[in-house]
Write an enzyme that holds these catalytic residues in place. Structure first.
Site, mmCIF file in Angstrom:
data_model
loop_
_atom_site.group_PDB
_atom_site.id
_atom_site.type_symbol
_atom_site.label_atom_id
_atom_site.label_comp_id
_atom_site.label_asym_id
_atom_site.label_seq_id
_atom_site.Cartn_x
_atom_site.Cartn_y
_atom_site.Cartn_z
ATOM 1 N N THR A 3 0.847 -1.199 0.000
ATOM 2 C CA THR A 3 0.000 0.000 0.000
ATOM 3 C C THR A 3 0.881 1.247 0.000
ATOM 4 O OG1 THR A 3 -1.680 -1.207 1.200
ATOM 5 C CG2 THR A 3 -1.843 1.199 1.256
ATOM 6 N N CYS A 22 25.492 5.395 7.965
ATOM 7 C CA CYS A 22 25.258 3.970 8.218
ATOM 8 C C CYS A 22 26.511 3.291 8.731
ATOM 9 C CB CYS A 22 24.755 3.225 7.007
ATOM 10 S SG CYS A 22 24.638 4.159 5.554
HETATM 11 C C1 LIG Z 1 24.465 7.306 -2.095
HETATM 12 C C2 LIG Z 1 23.384 6.725 -1.236
HETATM 13 N N1 LIG Z 1 22.658 5.692 -1.703
HETATM 14 C C3 LIG Z 1 21.685 5.138 -0.990
HETATM 15 C C4 LIG Z 1 21.367 5.593 0.269
HETATM 16 C C5 LIG Z 1 20.262 4.952 1.040
HETATM 17 O O1 LIG Z 1 19.125 5.782 1.058
HETATM 18 P P1 LIG Z 1 17.982 5.614 2.158
HETATM 19 O O2 LIG Z 1 18.510 6.207 3.417
HETATM 20 O O3 LIG Z 1 16.830 6.373 1.599
HETATM 21 O O4 LIG Z 1 17.679 4.170 2.275
HETATM 22 C C6 LIG Z 1 22.101 6.672 0.812
HETATM 23 C C7 LIG Z 1 21.844 7.159 2.176
HETATM 24 O O5 LIG Z 1 22.727 7.650 2.846
HETATM 25 C C8 LIG Z 1 23.124 7.257 0.031
HETATM 26 O O6 LIG Z 1 23.852 8.282 0.479
#
Ligand SMILES: Cc1ncc(COP(=O)(O)O)c(C=O)c1O
Length: 380
Positions: free
Chosen positions: A237, A323
């Site tokens: 959804t 991350c």
């Molecule tokens: C280059 C890049 N790709 C992908 C992502 C992942 O995006 P999302 O946080 O929306 O999952 C990030 C997030 O830091 C990013 O900098």
């Protein structure tokens, strides 16, 4: 408070916030419901799809809503692998992709796919010659990010596209998460890009929303199966408020984009020129990179120590990527750029948005000057 961690996420724009609140309050139906309220939700989604398509110079049928960058990258990579498995087994990517791409590809390696990882130079940029050499008869996917999230290096996407024009069956996937609104990024009929991935929270939209562009005629297998939403390509959804907010956020970030980019570049260049005056500072980003990212190290002081020292002054930065910082992994990009681990652990990232000011940069630098002295006296 100074927020310099915009590559991790941006604040939600006030107007965008209003859209989220209004849509959540007034259009609560499921867009798949066939009653009047459902139709209103579906029609709002349609308008957002048209708005996004027109801003990116593509057609509405080429836009698929997702939950953000991670889903988009997983879908592009694994969806291509599943769809094109019968035609080949070889994938080309870079050594500096975001984990959303890199880990997806590593998972495919476990299923027998063969991967070529293109190296980068000391500025974090791939070479077109390396790409040309890597292409094989069984290559099904080339995945190259537009802007690196850790150091801001800009990859030669147009040149990669030119090379791939000679290989029309290869899918060309571009992670555009850090590029949109920050560097010129062209899609549409002249572009060779087949799949581009976007995430709303990187351009002042809400978290957990995003979209991919999938060129007409290109096929990737769906990863989320179920009720058949998004033209049977991505079930689940839809987040109607998030989608409406994404359209608005994209419009706003692309309004006066050039002058916003120049403003960020001026701030970034000023920071580079001031920081490079310190003997113990090593700068990894270059002035040719995206205007919003500056990665540097204060040698001998771990990134997290510097981060927390700034935090105690209400200045928010990060250790390379958000991350990896909690996972305590070293920066993959810096290691690909052959920065020794002993220096990479000291790296921090300052990342800007269009609302940051030169005044904030000056304040940052005056705090840095104090911290530098303090750390030097401790280590003396
Ligand atoms: C280059 C890049 N790709 C992908 C992502 C992942 O995006 P999302 O946080 O929306 O999952 C990030 C997030 O830091 C990013 O900098």
């Amino acid at each position: 408070m100074i927020y310099f961690d915009n590559s991790a996420t941006t604040y939600v724009n006030e107007e965008v916030m209003q859209t989220i609140i209004e849509v959540t309050k007034s259009i609560n139906a499921n867009p798949s419901s066939i009653h009047e309220l459902g139709n209103r939700a579906a029609s709002l989604m349609h308008q957002s799809r048209m708005q996004i398509a027109s801003l990116l110079n593509v057609t509405p049928e080429e836009i698929y809503f997702t939950s953000g960058g991670t889903e988009g990258d997983n879908w592009a990579v694994k969806g291509t692998a599943i769809e094109k498995k019968a035609y080949g087994n070889h994938i080309i990517t870079t050594t500096i992709e975001h984990p959303a791409v890199n880990e997806s590809i590593r998972q495919l390696e476990q299923f027998g796919f063969d991967v070529t990882y293109l190296p980068v130079d000391k500025n974090g940029v791939i070479s077109i010659d390396d790409l040309k050499k890597a292409i094989r008869k069984d290559t099904i996917l080339v995945s190259v990010m537009a802007v690196n999230n850790e150091v801001g290096s800009i990859q030669p996407i147009n040149e990669v596209g030119e090379v791939l024009k000679e290989y029309p069956s290869i899918h060309f996937h571009v992670d555009a998460v850090q590029a949109i609104g920050k560097v010129p990024f062209l899609l549409g009929s002249n572009s060779r890009i087949d799949i581009a991935v976007f995430s709303s929270h990187k351009f002042h939209g809400p978290k957990g929303t995003g979209f991919i562009y999938l060129k007409k005629g290109r096929k990737i297998a769906p990863l989320l199966n179920g009720g058949g939403q998004e033209n049977r390509m991505r079930s689940g959804t839809e987040n109607v408020a998030g989608i409406a907010a994404t359209g608005k956020a994209l419009r706003l970030v692309l309004t006066d984009a050039i002058s916003k980019q120049e403003k960020q570049k001026n701030i970034r260049d000023y920071l580079i020129s001031e920081l490079s005056g310190y003997k113990k500072v090593v700068i990894f980003s270059t002035e040719a990179g995206a205007p919003h990212i500056l990665c540097f190290a204060l040698k001998g002081i771990r990134g997290e120590v510097l981060l927390h020292a700034f935090e105690s002054e209400s200045i928010y930065i990060s250790t390379t990527s958000a991350c990896s910082s909690k996972n305590k992994r070293n920066s993959t990009t810096l290691s690909a750029m052959h920065v020794p681990d002993s220096i990479a652990v000291d790296a921090v990232r300052v990342s800007l948005s269009d609302t940051n000011t030169m005044q904030e940069a000056k304040q940052f630098l005056s705090i840095f000057k104090i911290l530098y002295k303090k750390f030097q006296s401790i280590h003396a």
